[in-house]
Design an enzyme around this catalytic site. Structure first.
Site, PDB file in Angstrom:
ATOM      1  N   LYS A   5      39.842  30.887  55.992  1.00 46.37           N
ATOM      2  CA  LYS A   5      40.516  31.895  55.171  1.00 46.37           C
ATOM      3  C   LYS A   5      39.455  32.791  54.549  1.00 46.37           C
ATOM      4  O   LYS A   5      38.562  32.309  53.839  1.00 46.37           O
ATOM      5  CB  LYS A   5      41.360  31.230  54.082  1.00 46.37           C
ATOM      6  CG  LYS A   5      42.033  32.220  53.142  1.00 46.37           C
ATOM      7  CD  LYS A   5      42.962  31.510  52.181  1.00 46.37           C
ATOM      8  CE  LYS A   5      43.486  32.436  51.113  1.00 46.37           C
ATOM      9  NZ  LYS A   5      44.453  31.797  50.216  1.00 46.37           N
ATOM     10  N   LYS A   8      52.028  28.051  45.447  1.00 43.19           N
ATOM     11  CA  LYS A   8      51.000  27.341  44.681  1.00 43.19           C
ATOM     12  C   LYS A   8      51.675  26.729  43.461  1.00 43.19           C
ATOM     13  O   LYS A   8      52.415  27.418  42.752  1.00 43.19           O
ATOM     14  CB  LYS A   8      49.878  28.289  44.247  1.00 43.19           C
ATOM     15  CG  LYS A   8      49.096  28.914  45.392  1.00 43.19           C
ATOM     16  CD  LYS A   8      48.074  29.906  44.873  1.00 43.19           C
ATOM     17  CE  LYS A   8      47.301  30.555  45.999  1.00 43.19           C
ATOM     18  NZ  LYS A   8      46.399  31.637  45.513  1.00 43.19           N
ATOM     19  N   LYS A  29      38.190  35.924  52.160  1.00 46.72           N
ATOM     20  CA  LYS A  29      38.493  36.762  51.014  1.00 46.72           C
ATOM     21  C   LYS A  29      38.013  38.186  51.309  1.00 46.72           C
ATOM     22  O   LYS A  29      36.856  38.395  51.680  1.00 46.72           O
ATOM     23  CB  LYS A  29      37.798  36.224  49.765  1.00 46.72           C
ATOM     24  CG  LYS A  29      38.300  34.852  49.316  1.00 46.72           C
ATOM     25  CD  LYS A  29      39.736  34.901  48.834  1.00 46.72           C
ATOM     26  CE  LYS A  29      40.193  33.590  48.224  1.00 46.72           C
ATOM     27  NZ  LYS A  29      41.575  33.674  47.706  1.00 46.72           N
TER      28      LYS A  29
END
Length: 323
Positions: free
Chosen positions: A149, A247, A151
């Protein structure tokens, strides 16, 4: 039944530095919450949502104040009377853990979730210069991480993604734009990234500006993060996004996170389960929910310099159930 509630702040150092478009972190402050009925006790961890102005100290105060006002605490009381966020997550998950201890059952059994199995988890590549991200991706791939992943920041993103792809050409990629593409041609950006094994673009536009995605034909699925906090948000964003990142800190606990998952399933949105920086205690409930997910991003403990002694085991890009 009157419960005893305590909450404290713990500081955990990050391994190196965790960098996203909003800034860098070299440690994370988490909230440890414990609830006892006098015979059994439950514990949970939550990470304040710093970009929403939360702090660990404020969360501790909120937990203490709420528990004093609601001595007959339960999950329904939480949902009805406490705002979402890390403080509610800590209380909610501690109550789930207390129920597990009292019933001598695992969380998945109590919550009605699938029996946990090892899951492939994304490993985060922090924002940096392309050559640095390439080196980090190469190292991650060398130890078995097959899902990365990245950023991003809204500037030079295609160069960064290309660099990571060079460093780990066999890896699947998720890119997290962190709300930075408001002024970009999102379809064109996605077209440029499609050649690099990118299979999900997370939060391309700012929360509240989801209308910018109206009519966008992206070759890569778009995933809501900051645009979806509770189950009530799902119907509103379903026309703009293909998936939602759940989340527990953002949702305010496993109870609401499960409601988001069920709402997403009802609208045919795919599910991603993610986390903030945290120890294994913080992602234990999320791991149970992640059994329903298409993408899993529970590498919070891997990004710390050390974890709790009874933490999850990570090997070959997978997260294995904690015992």
């Amino acid at each position: 039944m009157t419960l005893t509630v305590s909450a404290t702040v713990e500081r955990w150092p990050v391994a190196g530095e965790f960098i996203i478009s909003r800034g860098a972190k070299n440690h994370v402050d988490v909230v440890l919450c414990e609830i006892s009925d006098g015979t059994h006790s439950g514990a949970a961890e939550a990470t304040p949502i710093y970009y929403e102005g939360e702090s660990a100290e404020q969360c501790v105060e909120e937990i203490t104040r709420f528990a004093a006002r609601h001595p007959d605490l339960d999950r329904s009381v939480l949902l009805q009377n406490m705002a979402r966020g890390a403080a509610r997550n800590a209380l909610d998950c501690a109550l789930w853990n207390l129920e597990c201890r009292k019933s001598n059952k695992a969380l998945w059994q109590v919550a009605g979730l699938p029996e946990p199995a090892p899951l492939t988890t994304a490993f985060t590549i922090s924002l940096g210069q392309p050559e640095i991200m390439e080196a980090h991706a190469r190292r991650a791939a060398a130890i078995g991480h097959g899902l990365l992943k990245l950023k991003l920041s809204g500037q030079d993103d295609s160069e960064r993604v290309a660099a990571v792809h060079r460093g780990a050409p066999g890896a699947r990629l998720i890119v997290d734009a962190n709300e930075s593409w408001n002024n970009l041609d999102i379809a064109a950006e996605a077209e440029r990234l499609a050649q690099y094994s990118v299979e999900l673009i997370e939060q391309p536009v700012s929360a509240g500006h989801d209308h910018l995605l109206s009519g966008v034909k992206s070759p890569i699925p778009l995933c809501a993060d900051e645009s979806c906090h509770t189950s009530a948000d799902v119907e509103r964003i379903a026309s703009y996004y293909d998936a939602v990142n759940i989340k527990l800190d953002k949702a305010g606990g496993l109870t609401e996170a499960m409601a988001i998952a069920h709402a997403a399933q009802a609208t045919d949105m795919k599910i991603m389960v993610g986390c903030m920086l945290s120890t294994s205690l913080g992602i234990r409930p999320a791991f149970a929910l992640a059994q329903l997910a298409h993408w899993v991003d529970l590498d919070g403990p891997l990004l710390l310099a050390e974890d709790r002694i009874d933490g999850f085991r990570f090997k070959g890009g997978k997260i294995f159930p904690a015992h």
